[in-house]
Design an enzyme around this catalytic site. Structure first.
Site, PDB file in Angstrom:
ATOM      1  N   LYS A 261       0.807  -1.222   0.000  1.00 26.28           N
ATOM      2  CA  LYS A 261       0.000   0.000   0.000  1.00 26.28           C
ATOM      3  C   LYS A 261       0.841   1.274   0.000  1.00 26.28           C
ATOM      4  O   LYS A 261       0.330   2.350  -0.335  1.00 26.28           O
ATOM      5  CB  LYS A 261      -0.949  -0.006   1.200  1.00 26.28           C
ATOM      6  CG  LYS A 261      -2.013  -1.090   1.104  1.00 26.28           C
ATOM      7  CD  LYS A 261      -2.970  -1.048   2.280  1.00 26.28           C
ATOM      8  CE  LYS A 261      -4.041  -2.119   2.142  1.00 26.28           C
ATOM      9  NZ  LYS A 261      -4.994  -2.110   3.270  1.00 26.28           N
TER      10      LYS A 261
ATOM     11  N   LYS B  65     -10.540 -11.271  -6.595  1.00 27.53           N
ATOM     12  CA  LYS B  65     -11.478 -11.405  -5.496  1.00 27.53           C
ATOM     13  C   LYS B  65     -12.483 -10.262  -5.496  1.00 27.53           C
ATOM     14  O   LYS B  65     -12.140  -9.118  -5.795  1.00 27.53           O
ATOM     15  CB  LYS B  65     -10.708 -11.425  -4.171  1.00 27.53           C
ATOM     16  CG  LYS B  65     -11.556 -11.709  -2.943  1.00 27.53           C
ATOM     17  CD  LYS B  65     -10.672 -11.761  -1.707  1.00 27.53           C
ATOM     18  CE  LYS B  65     -11.491 -11.986  -0.447  1.00 27.53           C
ATOM     19  NZ  LYS B  65     -10.628 -12.003   0.762  1.00 27.53           N
TER      20      LYS B  65
ATOM     21  N   LYS C  87     -14.483  -4.904  -1.236  1.00 27.51           N
ATOM     22  CA  LYS C  87     -15.241  -3.695  -0.916  1.00 27.51           C
ATOM     23  C   LYS C  87     -14.756  -2.493  -1.699  1.00 27.51           C
ATOM     24  O   LYS C  87     -15.527  -1.634  -2.097  1.00 27.51           O
ATOM     25  CB  LYS C  87     -15.124  -3.374   0.585  1.00 27.51           C
ATOM     26  CG  LYS C  87     -15.752  -4.407   1.503  1.00 27.51           C
ATOM     27  CD  LYS C  87     -15.910  -3.876   2.915  1.00 27.51           C
ATOM     28  CE  LYS C  87     -14.600  -3.469   3.563  1.00 27.51           C
ATOM     29  NZ  LYS C  87     -13.695  -4.585   3.827  1.00 27.51           N
TER      30      LYS C  87
END
Length: 321
Positions: free
Chosen positions: A110, A191, A194
């Protein structure tokens, strides 16, 4: 002796069908055999740039959905309403080493290529460890991407106990039974998530039934016409079969279809039927915001009481009282 389970859901996006089948539904079932505590980890959402209003809305939506999905028998609360989370996080930051924080895979991924990286992105594994240790959790249901964080939690608990005396329960990471791995309908090799997934391929728990059906009927399939469960060779069809199996409770091998269209139709109906009671319960809870506030405050007060006992022991052990 009943095991205690802790898990948290980060409100960085709207909860999806993948979250429901892969994490929430197994958590609902787990309530029958363990002492479960669940939190909406709003503090974790501060590790990246965010909109405060959206965070408030997403946090409330997530908490309401967790209750609507059937976690009302557990202590569902909002993490930031229990200050002990941040206090214990600092004690664990004072136990952790810079090197082990910097080696965390999620921090590397990240922070890569970013000019602006918040310090909390580096240190938030200590907060995640505090979340777990505050409740003396024995078991922590996680996916493969979070196993490293639970290992760090174990390391910190063991180190603290060794340096200052037995204080924390050392938790164990577990993979939930009956958990379905749901993939993006438009990109079946990725996948369903969200915040990372495509809009066309992501079914949110509060999507209108017509939108759910449309997304599933437009799901990407594979070359050829044979319907079989083979994630490597036929990821699109396999994903639809996984959805159908998870929503109906039947083994994936029990389904037989002559066409992709028939499979999609049955999968769409199964998903909409599965989500219908969640939407009804969500609407009922949202219709009385004052009662919803009281419910969440009651759960937070219970969590704070449990956490207080742990914090008293941790402060004394480390020399603050």
């Amino acid at each position: 002796m009943t095991k205690r389970v802790f898990s948290a859901f980060k409100p960085t996006g709207r909860l999806t069908l993948g979250n429901y089948l892969g994490a929430i539904l197994p958590a609902v079932r787990l309530q029958d055999e363990a002492d479960c505590v669940y939190a909406v980890a709003d503090l974790h959402a501060l590790t990246i740039r965010h909109d405060p209003g959206r965070l408030r809305a997403r946090t409330r939506e997530a908490a309401t959905l967790l209750l609507a999905c059937g976690l009302d028998r557990s202590g569902v609360y909002v993490q930031s309403r229990v200050p002990a989370h941040t206090e214990l996080a600092y004690l664990l930051e004072s136990t952790a080493h810079y090197g082990e924080m910097h080696r965390m895979i999620q921090f590397k991924e990240k922070s890569a290529g970013r000019e602006e990286v918040r310090l909390s992105l580096l240190t938030y594994p200590a907060l995640m460890a505090a979340d777990i240790l505050l409740h003396r959790a024995d078991l922590v249901p996680v996916g493969e991407d979070q196993r490293q964080h639970v290992e760090l939690t174990r390391d910190l608990a063991l180190r603290f106990n060794h340096l200052y005396g037995e204080t924390f329960t050392v938790p164990e990471a577990v993979h939930p039974r009956l958990a379905a791995r749901v993939m993006d309908l438009a990109e079946p090799t990725a996948k369903m998530g969200k915040s990372e997934g495509s809009d066309a391929g992501t079914v949110h728990l509060l999507d209108e039934p017509a939108d759910v059906r449309r997304k599933i009927m437009r799901a990407v399939t594979d070359s050829g016409t044979e319907v079989r469960h083979d994630p490597a060779a036929k990821p699109g069809v396999s994903n639809l079969l996984t959805l159908l199996a998870a929503c109906t409770g039947r083994p994936v091998e029990s389904f037989s279809y002559a066409s992709y269209g028939a499979l999609k139709k049955d999968a769409a109906e199964a998903v909409t039927e599965t989500l219908a009671p969640v939407r009804r319960r969500f609407d009922a809870l949202s219709a009385d915001p004052a009662e919803l506030d009281r419910l969440l405050e009651r759960h937070a007060a219970r969590a704070a009481e449990r956490a207080g006992e742990v914090m008293t022991a941790a402060r004394r052990a480390i020399g603050l009282t």
